[in-house]
Design an enzyme around this catalytic site. Sequence first.
Site, PDB file in Angstrom:
ATOM      1  N   ASP A 188     110.645   8.184  75.781  1.00 46.98           N
ATOM      2  CA  ASP A 188     111.592   8.905  76.638  1.00 46.98           C
ATOM      3  C   ASP A 188     111.038  10.241  77.115  1.00 46.98           C
ATOM      4  O   ASP A 188     111.364  10.716  78.204  1.00 46.98           O
ATOM      5  CB  ASP A 188     112.897   9.138  75.876  1.00 46.98           C
ATOM      6  CG  ASP A 188     112.679   9.904  74.581  1.00 46.98           C
ATOM      7  OD1 ASP A 188     113.020  11.088  74.529  1.00 46.98           O
ATOM      8  OD2 ASP A 188     112.159   9.308  73.611  1.00 46.98           O
ATOM      9  N   LYS A 193     115.749   2.158  70.845  1.00 49.35           N
ATOM     10  CA  LYS A 193     116.493   3.420  70.888  1.00 49.35           C
ATOM     11  C   LYS A 193     116.577   3.892  72.335  1.00 49.35           C
ATOM     12  O   LYS A 193     115.573   4.189  72.968  1.00 49.35           O
ATOM     13  CB  LYS A 193     115.803   4.473  70.027  1.00 49.35           C
ATOM     14  CG  LYS A 193     116.565   5.795  69.985  1.00 49.35           C
ATOM     15  CD  LYS A 193     115.794   6.808  69.180  1.00 49.35           C
ATOM     16  CE  LYS A 193     116.493   8.154  69.209  1.00 49.35           C
ATOM     17  NZ  LYS A 193     115.666   9.196  68.579  1.00 49.35           N
ATOM     18  N   TYR A 206     103.170  11.053  70.844  1.00 48.06           N
ATOM     19  CA  TYR A 206     104.016  12.206  71.155  1.00 48.06           C
ATOM     20  C   TYR A 206     103.358  13.532  70.769  1.00 48.06           C
ATOM     21  O   TYR A 206     103.321  14.487  71.555  1.00 48.06           O
ATOM     22  CB  TYR A 206     105.377  12.082  70.458  1.00 48.06           C
ATOM     23  CG  TYR A 206     106.233  13.318  70.612  1.00 48.06           C
ATOM     24  CD1 TYR A 206     106.998  13.507  71.751  1.00 48.06           C
ATOM     25  CD2 TYR A 206     106.249  14.309  69.634  1.00 48.06           C
ATOM     26  CE1 TYR A 206     107.761  14.644  71.913  1.00 48.06           C
ATOM     27  CE2 TYR A 206     106.998  15.457  69.785  1.00 48.06           C
ATOM     28  CZ  TYR A 206     107.755  15.620  70.932  1.00 48.06           C
ATOM     29  OH  TYR A 206     108.500  16.758  71.093  1.00 48.06           O
TER      30      TYR A 206
END
Length: 522
Positions: free
Chosen positions: A303, A375, A268
Site C-alpha cells: 500500500d 490486508k 518496505y
Amino acid sequence: MTLLDLDPEVTGRARELAARAAEPVIALARAHTTVAVERATLRLAGITGADTTHRAGDVPWVNRVVDTIREQCGLEHGSVLPAFHALREHDLGSLTELAEATAAGQIQFTVPTGKDAARAEKAARTAVAKGLRTVDRNRAQRDKLVSKLGDPPQRPWIYLIVATGDIDEDVVQACNAARAGADIIAVIRSTGQSLLDYVPEGATHHGFAGTYATQENFRIMRAALDDVSKEVGRYVRLTNYASGLCMPEIAVLAGLERLDMMLNDSMYGILFRDINPIRTFVDQRFSRQVHARAGIIINTGEDNYLTTADAVEAAHTVTVSQLLNERFAHEAGLPDELLGLGHAFEINPKVPDSFRLELAHALLARELFPDAPLKWMPPTKHMTGDVFNGYLLDGFFNLAGVLTGQSILLVGMMTEAVVTPFLSDRDLALANVKYVLGAAGNLAEDFRPSPDGFIVKRAKQVLGEAVDLLERIVDDGLLRAIAEGTFGLMKRPADGGKGADGVVAKADGYVNPASELLEAGQ
C-alpha cells in the site's frame, strides 16, 4: 468460481518469474548474517534486560554481548559459539550474567574449536530450543483460545490502530475499540523506532505518534486483550511491527509474547526507511522463519507504494511486489494462510471510473492469492481534510472490501492527514464499517463483473504489465530494480542505506542453532 477468469498460464508465468527474480536475493540472504539476527538468536537463548548504568542511556544486554563479540573475534562464525564458550570458561549461570561480566570488561571472546566448539554448540542449541518451545506453547495457547472464544463471525476482520505513545493509555483505547467491534488491534510504533539498532526495555510512556515496541509492552497489551476477548466473546488479535533495523529481534519478542500479526514486508524498510537492502533481506528471511514457527500472520506493505507513485500507473508494481513477497515468504516457511499481502484504495477519486479501477485491482489480488488473508488499506493520499468527503470515501473503500472478499480491513479515518484520530473519530469510523458489513456484507454473491467489461479487462492488463516488469527484473536483477526506483519511485542502491555496517558474510563453520531449528521445523 473466479470472476476474472485469469489465464493459468499467465499466473504460472508470473510466479515462475517471481521465483527467478527472488533466487539471487535468497542466496545472498543465506550467505550472510547481521547483528540483528545474532541478537535475535541470543534472545531466543534467554538473554534479557539492559545495562541501566550506561551514561548515554540504557543499553540492552544483548547489544552489549553481540557488539563485544564482533569487536573481539568477529561475527563470521555467529554469536553463539563465542558466547556459550565464554559462559562455560567463566562458569557463569546465564547469558545475562555473561553480559554483566562483558560490560565490566571481564570477558575476552574467542571462537572455540574442536571439542570446545562442539560443547558450545550443544549448549546453545539446548538454550535456543527452550526459547522455541515457549513460542510453540504460545501458538498452541492461541489455537486454544480461538477454539474456546471463537473468531469474528465474518470476514473481513476489522483492524483498528491505537497510537498514544503511552502503553497504559493504549490499553484503554484498545479495549474500548474491541468492545466497539474491532477484531484486530494494531499498536503503532513510536516514530523513528525502525531506525534504532536496539530494542528498548520495559514499559514505555513517552512515544512519539506511537508507542515503543518492547517485550514488556507486548506482554501488557496481550494480557489486556486476553481479558477483553473473554468479555466480548471472541479472540481479539494483536498486531505490531517486525520491521526496521531490529526486525528479527522484534519477531522473536512477538513469538515469545503471543502476538498474532506483524507488519513484515520484504522491501518496505529499504524503500521508505532507507535501510540497506542486503541488511533488510537477510533480516526479513530470519524474521519470517520465526513468524512461521509462531503462527503469526504477516502484513506486507505494498500500500505504501501508492502513496508515492500513481495508483493507476503503478498498479502492476503492487502485483509484482505481492508475488515477490509470496516467494520470499514461502521460501522462509510461511504458508499462504499466514501471508497477509497488502494493497490499498489509493486512486485519485477525481479519476473517471476510479471505483471500478479499485474493484479491478482488489479482485486481481483476491484471485491471484486465493488462500492468503489479504490486508486492504484505506484511502490516505487523497484525503483532503474535508471530513464529510473523507467519510464517504471510506464508505466506498469498505464497500470495495466486502465486494471483493478482502480478509483484513484497516479502518479508515475521516480525519486522516488532519489530526491523530480522537476516540470519537474511531467510533464513527467503526460505525461506517459496521453499516457497510451489515447492509452489503453478502453482496459479493450477487456481484458478477462482465467477462468483457471494464473491470475484467483492467485486471488482466495489470497482470500482463506485472509479467512484463518481472521479465525485466529477472534480466537486470532485483537489487538493480530497487536501485532504479521501480517500487514507489524510491531509488535505493544495494551498497547504501542505514545498517549496512551490520551485515556480515558467513564463514565456513558458521553456527546458528536458531536458523537450523527453524528450517528443520524442530
